[in-house]
Design an enzyme around this catalytic site. Structure first.
Site, PDB file in Angstrom:
ATOM      1  N   SER A 177      14.009 -19.318  46.469  1.00 50.06           N
ATOM      2  CA  SER A 177      14.656 -18.170  47.117  1.00 50.06           C
ATOM      3  C   SER A 177      14.096 -17.850  48.502  1.00 50.06           C
ATOM      4  O   SER A 177      14.551 -16.928  49.168  1.00 50.06           O
ATOM      5  CB  SER A 177      14.591 -16.939  46.216  1.00 50.06           C
ATOM      6  OG  SER A 177      13.279 -16.464  46.170  1.00 50.06           O
ATOM      7  N   LYS A 236      13.326  -7.066  43.645  1.00 49.36           N
ATOM      8  CA  LYS A 236      13.085  -7.318  45.066  1.00 49.36           C
ATOM      9  C   LYS A 236      13.497  -6.113  45.917  1.00 49.36           C
ATOM     10  O   LYS A 236      12.787  -5.722  46.849  1.00 49.36           O
ATOM     11  CB  LYS A 236      13.867  -8.550  45.525  1.00 49.36           C
ATOM     12  CG  LYS A 236      13.281  -9.855  44.975  1.00 49.36           C
ATOM     13  CD  LYS A 236      14.147 -11.045  45.336  1.00 49.36           C
ATOM     14  CE  LYS A 236      13.511 -12.338  44.867  1.00 49.36           C
ATOM     15  NZ  LYS A 236      14.407 -13.485  45.039  1.00 49.36           N
TER      16      LYS A 236
END
Ligand SMILES: Nc1ncnc2c1ncn2[C@@H]1O[C@H](COP(=O)(O)OP(=O)(O)OP(=O)(O)O)[C@@H](O)[C@H]1O
Ligand SMILES: [Mg+2]
Length: 825
Positions: A714, A757
């Site tokens: 990611s 996140k």
């Protein structure tokens, strides 16, 4: 023919006078031995000269012979039969050396047998048989023994006496008087015959001794016979003695024990051990054990009762029995399956977490239904999936478990699996190990004393394996509803039913949980709290709890809303509540100290006084400062402590070695860096990067916090952004955070952990977030307040990322670092 046997123990003994008398008589009789004699065959008997022997005469022809002899000179020739089984002895069946004897006494019994006593006189040989009917007669030749007087004969004689003396001491069939007779014999020939007559010898050996002519030789042979007999007897005696002493020892012990018991009974002290055993027996009977366990327990008890209390094994068995007895075989708590009450309890203990509470209630409701249905059908308690709470530290996993136990009215057990490597910790050691104990599962169940507790297994993601076995396979047996009703602890060694236990596991991350375990779990994720939520939880739960722990009373300390916000953002940076609770605790402690010292009676914590209690702020907004220079981009990541931000740094130097990567990267991450670089190179022209750049430049990418291993795809967009920022000399917008995987052609692919996140991004105050378009749906999970705080730019391609991060045409001005937020302390 007549058959004669030695009548058992009757022995003829001679005193010295008698023997001299016999010798005298012998001389007269020897001269009177006729040339022809009737022959009496003897079966299994040899009569020696100079000895007396009782004989039993049965056969009619022999009886006739005795009758005739007694009327005449009383002399008869005795010859032993070679083959004792022969019906009637013919001359060929007889040995060729025998003894002339005098028949001393003959007594007829009513049955027609005659008992006689014969006295041997001299050896003879039949030279010719003169008559066979009605009995044998033969001409004979007298063959006297060859005597000799020498030191050797003297020595042999003494030796014989010696051996015979030892023999008499050992055997019971020889009377002691016989010894007296032997000791008084000074004639070697007489000694030989006297001893030979007394000692047990088979017929062949006895006949052989008779046939030897020389007295010296006879002594030799006799000595050999005696020695062997003695050896056999002595060995036999030794064996007997040993067996005897063994028996005596155990008998002695037994008697002493009986005596001890008798004494104790007299004193009114019941035998400790018997008391112990009886008590244990009663406990085993009433413990409600399974059939198998009861059988095993009684078997061990049986062993125990036959064992002295001081034996090492006694306490081992004792401990084992105590374990079996004390386990809650039949003890369980009644479940409270009232769903409304459960909701109240969950609400009482935890703020918000609506979704999670909902799922827990659903789980309980299904359990309840199943149980009712099962009861209707008469089956056992059903097995449900295992609840698995996953989330960063301090997000309430353990305390939710505790709440569930409270709601259900069950006992609660918590056991950490973190770092566990030894299978025996779960399953115990076999009883043969010194100091063996059951595993921690059974230990905990015994401790809470209920067979259906809520059992929380913390940190399943941190379980290890090594040479001591794989605890996860043992754990699988514990958790799997298909097998855990016959869970076998090594120590108990009987089945224990774990199916009534409700297992809940917790973990910080999913990917390290062994797959077969994960397969059996129903995972519920707790992602962390927003600032807003933390403030509420603090007011409602953490502050009252900390006040109580620090003995503060209502009203003595008061946190203003703003003050809490400052503590949350400047003194903690976490997904959960651990540190927040700790900071609140330390404020409370300080207030308590002041009140105790009489300095104050009450404290109000405001935004401005926080630092008086907690010192300088611990966290700053680094983003602006770090991204001040070109080549640094802010990424969003998920770690085991929840979501976080990370700065990816790129730098260039002269050279042509290509790309260097540092910061403990996994393979996926390295590949993702390569892909990002390839993309940038392929787009160099459009991005305005000098054509020769890659030939004369080395690139180095560093992922800070180098001690922590990192992996995952990611970071792709962040790496590419950092590279472009470096090559075009354009700093990245300071309040932009990004996440997303990229392909070689610059497409942006979706990633996971969005909520964690974004919570982290909100925590550090990022304003703009670049996300893959496919992750749009994840925004729905986000709390309203977080969504409001930030702008989201959903992208499909890397071009869009660059535009958002570096500005249209990369013309964005450098961030204003004079902003108070980003000032260096
Ligand atoms: N939603 C909530 N409402 C009230 N208190 C909460 C909530 N979430 C967490 N807490 C409190 O936060 C503290 C930490 O929670 P807990 O010990 O359950 O964390 P955890 O998730 O088990 O963490 P770890 O992974 O480190 O074991 C506890 O005191 C708990 O009561
Ligand atoms: Mg915990």
């Amino acid at each position: 023919m007549s058959i004669e046997g030695k009548s058992l123990l009757s022995m003829i003994m001679q005193t010295k006078e008698e023997s001299t008398e016999i010798a005298r008589k012998e001389d007269t009789e020897k001269s009177a031995i006729p040339a022809e004699l009737p022959i009496l065959p003897l079966r299994q008997t040899v009569v020696y000269p100079l000895t007396f022997l009782p004989l039993n005469v049965e056969r009619p022809e022999s009886v006739k012979l005795i009758d005739d002899v007694v009327l005449g000179n009383r002399m008869v020739g005795l010859l032993t039969v070679k083959n004792p089984d022969a019906e009637r002895a013919v001359p060929d069946d007889l040995y060729t050396v025998g003894t002339v004897a005098v028949v001393h006494r003959a007594v007829k019994s009513p049955t027609g047998n005659v008992g006689v006593i014969v006295q041997g006189i001299e050896r003879f040989k039949p030279t010719e048989f003169t008559q066979t009917e009605p009995y044998l007669k033969a001409r004979i030749e007298v063959v006297p023994d060859l005597g000799e007087e020498s030191i050797e004969v003297e020595a042999l004689s003494r030796n014989t006496m010696d051996l015979f003396q030892r023999l008499i001491a050992l055997v019971s069939y020889l009377p002691n008087e016989l010894m007296v007779a032997v000791l008084n014999t000074d004639e070697p020939r007489q000694l030989v015959y006297l001893v030979a007559n007394a000692v047990r010898m088979d017929t062949d050996a006895a006949q052989h001794l008779l046939e030897i002519d020389s007295v010296k030789e006879k002594l030799h042979t006799l000595n050999a016979v005696l020695t062997r007999e003695l050896e056999v007897l002595e060995l036999g005696q030794k064996i007997k003695d040993e067996a005897q002493s063994d028996i005596e020892k155990t008998q002695k012990e037994y008697f002493l024990r009986q005596q001890l018991k008798a004494i104790q009974r007299e004193l009114g002290e019941e035998d400790e051990q018997a008391k112990d055993v009886n008590e244990l027996k009663e406990k085993i009977e009433t413990a409600g054990m399974s059939e198998e366990a009861k059988k095993e327990a009684l078997r061990e008890l049986d062993r125990l009762s036959g064992m002295p209390q001081a034996a090492a094994e006694y306490s081992v068995i004792r401990t084992y029995l105590d374990w079996l007895i004390e386990l809650p075989w039949q003890v369980s708590t009644e479940d409270n399956l009232d769903i409304n009450r459960a909701r109240e309890i969950l609400d009482e203990d935890h703020y918000d977490l609506e979704e999670i509470k909902e799922r827990i209630l659903e789980y309980l409701a299904v359990r309840k239904l199943r149980l009712e249905r099962d009861q209707d059908k008469g089956t056992k308690e059903s097995k449900g999936a295992i609840l698995n709470f996953v989330g960063p530290p301090g997000t309430g996993k353990t305390s939710l478990g505790r709440s569930i136990a409270r709601a259900l009215g069950r006992e609660f057990i918590r056991m950490s699996l973190g770092g566990m490597r030894d299978e025996a910790e779960i399953r115990g050691h076999r009883r043969t190990y010194v100091g063996a104990l059951p595993g921690r599962i059974i230990q905990s169940i015994k401790r809470v004393g209920s067979k259906n507790p809520v059992f929380m297994l913390d940190e399943v993601d941190k379980i290890g394996t090594d040479f001591r076995g794989d605890p996860s396979s043992a754990l699988l047996e514990v958790l799997d509803p298909e097998q855990n009703f016959t869970f076998r602890d090594h120590y108990l060694d009987v089945d224990w039913d774990l199916s009534p236990v409700m297992f809940i596991t917790t973990a910080n991350v999913l990917h390290t949980i062994p797959a077969p375990l994960l397969d059996r779990m129903e995972t519920i994720e707790l992602d962390g709290y927003t600032e807003e939520e933390k403030a509420k939880i603090a007011q409602r739960y953490l502050i009252p709890r900390q006040m109580e722990q620090n003995s503060l009373q209502e009203g003595e300390v008061q946190f203003e809303e703003d003050a809490l916000r400052v503590i949350i953002s400047d003194y903690t940076r976490e997904a959960g509540l651990r540190n927040l609770e700790r900071e609140i605790g330390s404020v409370c402690r300080k207030v308590a100290t002041k009140i105790a010292a009489g300095e104050e009676t009450k404290a109000v914590i405001t935004k401005d006084t926080v630092s008086d209690f907690l010192g300088k702020r611990k966290f700053y907004n680094e983003a602006a400062e770090r991204t001040e220079v070109p080549g640094v981009a802010t990424g969003l990541v998920v770690t085991s402590t929840g979501g976080d931000i990370t700065f990816i740094e790129a730098t260039k130097m002269k050279g042509s070695k290509g790309l260097t990567l540092t910061g403990q990267l996994g393979d996926v991450m390295k590949e993702s860096a390569q892909a990002a670089l390839s993309y940038v190179r392929s787009r160099a022209k459009e991005l305005g990067i000098d054509e020769g750049f890659f030939d004369e430049t080395d690139l180095h990418l560093h992922f800070p916090a180098g001690a922590i291993p990192k992996d995952g795809p990611s970071a792709g967009v962040t790496i590419a952004t950092a590279l472009v920022s470096l090559m075009t000399d354009t700093p990245v917008n300071c309040d932009v955070g990004m996440t997303g995987e990229i392909t070689l052609r610059g497409r942006v692919l979706p990633i996971g952990g969005v909520k964690q996140k974004l919570l982290a991004a909100a925590r550090v105050g990022l304003k703009t977030i670049i996300l893959p378009r496919h992750n749009e749906k994840d925004l729905d999970d986000l709390p309203e307040e977080v969504r409001e705080k930030m702008d989201f730019i959903l992208v499909d391609t890397m071009d869009e990322v660059l535009k958002a991060a570096l500005g249209e045409g990369f013309d964005r001005a450098v961030c204003d670092v004079s902003d108070e937020e980003s000032a260096t302390p």
